[in-house]
Design an enzyme around this catalytic site. Sequence first.
Site, PDB file in Angstrom:
ATOM      1  N   ASP A 155       0.831  -1.204   0.000  1.00 49.31           N
ATOM      2  CA  ASP A 155       0.000   0.000   0.000  1.00 49.31           C
ATOM      3  C   ASP A 155       0.872   1.263   0.000  1.00 49.31           C
ATOM      4  OD1 ASP A 155      -2.032   1.920   0.544  1.00 49.31           O
ATOM      5  OD2 ASP A 155      -3.189   0.405   1.619  1.00 49.31           O
ATOM      6  N   THR A 160      -7.064   3.555  -1.932  1.00 51.78           N
ATOM      7  CA  THR A 160      -6.759   2.167  -1.570  1.00 51.78           C
ATOM      8  C   THR A 160      -7.744   1.166  -2.154  1.00 51.78           C
ATOM      9  OG1 THR A 160      -5.721   2.905   0.476  1.00 51.78           O
ATOM     10  CG2 THR A 160      -6.431   0.609   0.382  1.00 51.78           C
ATOM     11  N   ASN A 163     -12.696   4.988  -1.929  1.00 55.54           N
ATOM     12  CA  ASN A 163     -12.835   4.335  -0.630  1.00 55.54           C
ATOM     13  C   ASN A 163     -14.251   4.528  -0.094  1.00 55.54           C
ATOM     14  OD1 ASN A 163     -10.169   3.532  -0.649  1.00 55.54           O
ATOM     15  ND2 ASN A 163      -9.461   5.149   0.718  1.00 55.54           N
ATOM     16  N   LYS A 205      -5.454  -4.215   5.956  1.00 60.32           N
ATOM     17  CA  LYS A 205      -6.734  -3.503   5.868  1.00 60.32           C
ATOM     18  C   LYS A 205      -7.811  -4.436   5.322  1.00 60.32           C
ATOM     19  CE  LYS A 205      -4.626   0.986   4.731  1.00 60.32           C
ATOM     20  NZ  LYS A 205      -4.576   2.078   3.730  1.00 60.32           N
ATOM     21  N   ASP A 206      -9.034  -4.234   5.786  1.00 62.02           N
ATOM     22  CA  ASP A 206     -10.127  -5.065   5.277  1.00 62.02           C
ATOM     23  C   ASP A 206     -10.339  -4.862   3.788  1.00 62.02           C
ATOM     24  OD1 ASP A 206     -11.291  -2.507   5.432  1.00 62.02           O
ATOM     25  OD2 ASP A 206     -12.875  -3.100   6.818  1.00 62.02           O
ATOM     26  N   ARG A 207     -10.299  -3.615   3.322  1.00 54.47           N
ATOM     27  CA  ARG A 207     -10.573  -3.372   1.909  1.00 54.47           C
ATOM     28  C   ARG A 207      -9.507  -3.978   1.006  1.00 54.47           C
ATOM     29  NH1 ARG A 207      -9.913   1.626   4.450  1.00 54.47           N
ATOM     30  NH2 ARG A 207      -8.165   2.960   3.830  1.00 54.47           N
ATOM     31  N   ASP A 229       1.551   2.606   3.761  1.00 50.01           N
ATOM     32  CA  ASP A 229       0.511   3.626   3.618  1.00 50.01           C
ATOM     33  C   ASP A 229       0.272   4.364   4.931  1.00 50.01           C
ATOM     34  OD1 ASP A 229      -1.794   4.733   1.907  1.00 50.01           O
ATOM     35  OD2 ASP A 229      -2.837   4.036   3.695  1.00 50.01           O
ATOM     36  N   ASP A 276      -1.291  -0.320  -4.715  1.00 50.52           N
ATOM     37  CA  ASP A 276      -2.640   0.152  -5.008  1.00 50.52           C
ATOM     38  C   ASP A 276      -2.652   1.601  -5.477  1.00 50.52           C
ATOM     39  OD1 ASP A 276      -1.745   0.959  -2.508  1.00 50.52           O
ATOM     40  OD2 ASP A 276      -3.720   0.862  -1.577  1.00 50.52           O
TER      41      ASP A 276
END
Length: 548
Positions: A38, A78, A99, A160-162, A290, A335
């Site tokens: 990231d 992201t 996002n 991260k979940d995403r 990130d 990303d």
Amino acid sequence: MFRKTAAMLLAACAMPALAQTPAPASTPPKLIVAIAVDQFSADLFAEYRQYYSGGLKRLAQQGAVFPKGFQSHAATETCPGHSTILTGGRPSRTGIIANTWFDLKAGRDDKAVYCAEDETQPGSSSGDYVASPAHLKVPTLGGRMKAANPATRVVSVAGKDRAAIMMGGPTADQVWWVGGAQGFVSYKGVAIPPLVARINDAFTQRLATPNPGFELPPQCAARDFAVNIGDGKTVGTGRFARAAGDFKAFRASPEQDAMTLVLAAAAIESMSLGKQAQTDIISIGLSATDHIGHTYGTEGTESCIQIDRLDRELGAFFDRLDADGIDYAVVLTADHGGHDLPERHQENAMPMASRVDEALTPKALSAAVGAKTGLAGRKLIWGDGPAGDLYIDIGLTAPQRAAVEAETLKILRGHPQVQAAYTKAEIAATPAPTGAPESWSLLQEARASFDPQRSGDILLLLKPRVTPIVDPTKGYVATHGSPWDYDRRVPILFWRKGMRPFEQPLGVETVDIMPTLAALIHLPLPAGEIDGRCLDIIAGDGDSCAGK
């Protein structure tokens, strides 16, 4: 620091070590390892390339290197970025335009919609949500592999979940992300298996232990100077010293990536990924770069230490896979890129770098437009910040909407920090972009991020070197999300043992990754379902795309 932790946890599920020999280029690898770092911009990759000695060195010297990869769309955030990597689709196809976007017809007070939530769940909000892949409109590579062969195992692990959700897709067997101080979590209702519980025990033990900080590598010494961001606060000289239990500091440090790689390696071994007849896939989202870029910027000791630690941890991770004798192929990308804080840019030969004018925030725009149109006191403009998609109140009459749009465009297009303000109609009328991504216009980049149901009524694009953060003392100091190359350009690196290395400096897109990997495992793709193209990663004679 985490090699001892990794060794202890992996010993419990380790497979016998096997000698690894290069597989023929025409033979599909048994495991695909897709890594997204990231905010690992092409600039960061190039800046520290001469210092790599671990996993990044292996990829950069022994693989197929595309230093000018592009997250080609305008919304360099992201969620959109991760959605492109293993789908082969731009955000206009994946539906992941940002996002967060806004649905002004939503039956909840919070009109913001998080990209990886299911907003239909009772009580859900964009800040307190039920994680879900529901918004992703297209299958991932893992989903296509599983559809072709149900025996395929698909695993996704991330900070991260995403990141985990967008790379794993809705049919993944295992999806894990860092959910807070408790460690790794998954979807609502998913039980924590023993392996993840052991990793989480190590996670919480590590978090409970203070970190005195990391040593400063020699290549970071020149970056060791403080930058004043206001209110007596500085960044640029950190070593990631952390008090016991400080999760926020843990997350914005190399420690988080190390734990993510520990879980990834343990999952590979415990599930015997790459050890059966079919090809398996694991996606790994490394999020610390990130968090560090946002918290400290991209050019201080903090970022420098992070890249050094990332290189080392990736090296240890690849060594572990080698020891298990797995025939695996790697792709590593990002990303999006990132932009350093303007205060340091101003000290380093870029006096024109600036922070965004507060007048461009949705709240200020609403007030200004309301005063001009006689609609004062109403929330006329919705948005996630002073850049990106803006949404006009749907409760207005048609003449009122026309007046609000016209006045908003007048304000934006007359502002010295605004490069462009496009209407929804202007973007929708633009054909999907083709050709070299480095030559696209801003409008074409905007079209690559456009979804007619989710995109805003106006797209606000700031001029280059304008950071869309008004006050760095109240949160993030630096960010990304612009249509400019420092946010769009990312490295794309492919590696497999025994391949002939080469470097291609011309531009390619992250949407090219999925068809390239699909060809490597001889997985056919239906025509017209992706935006990317297969990249031939066999240097010289031969074509890895020939069997696609």
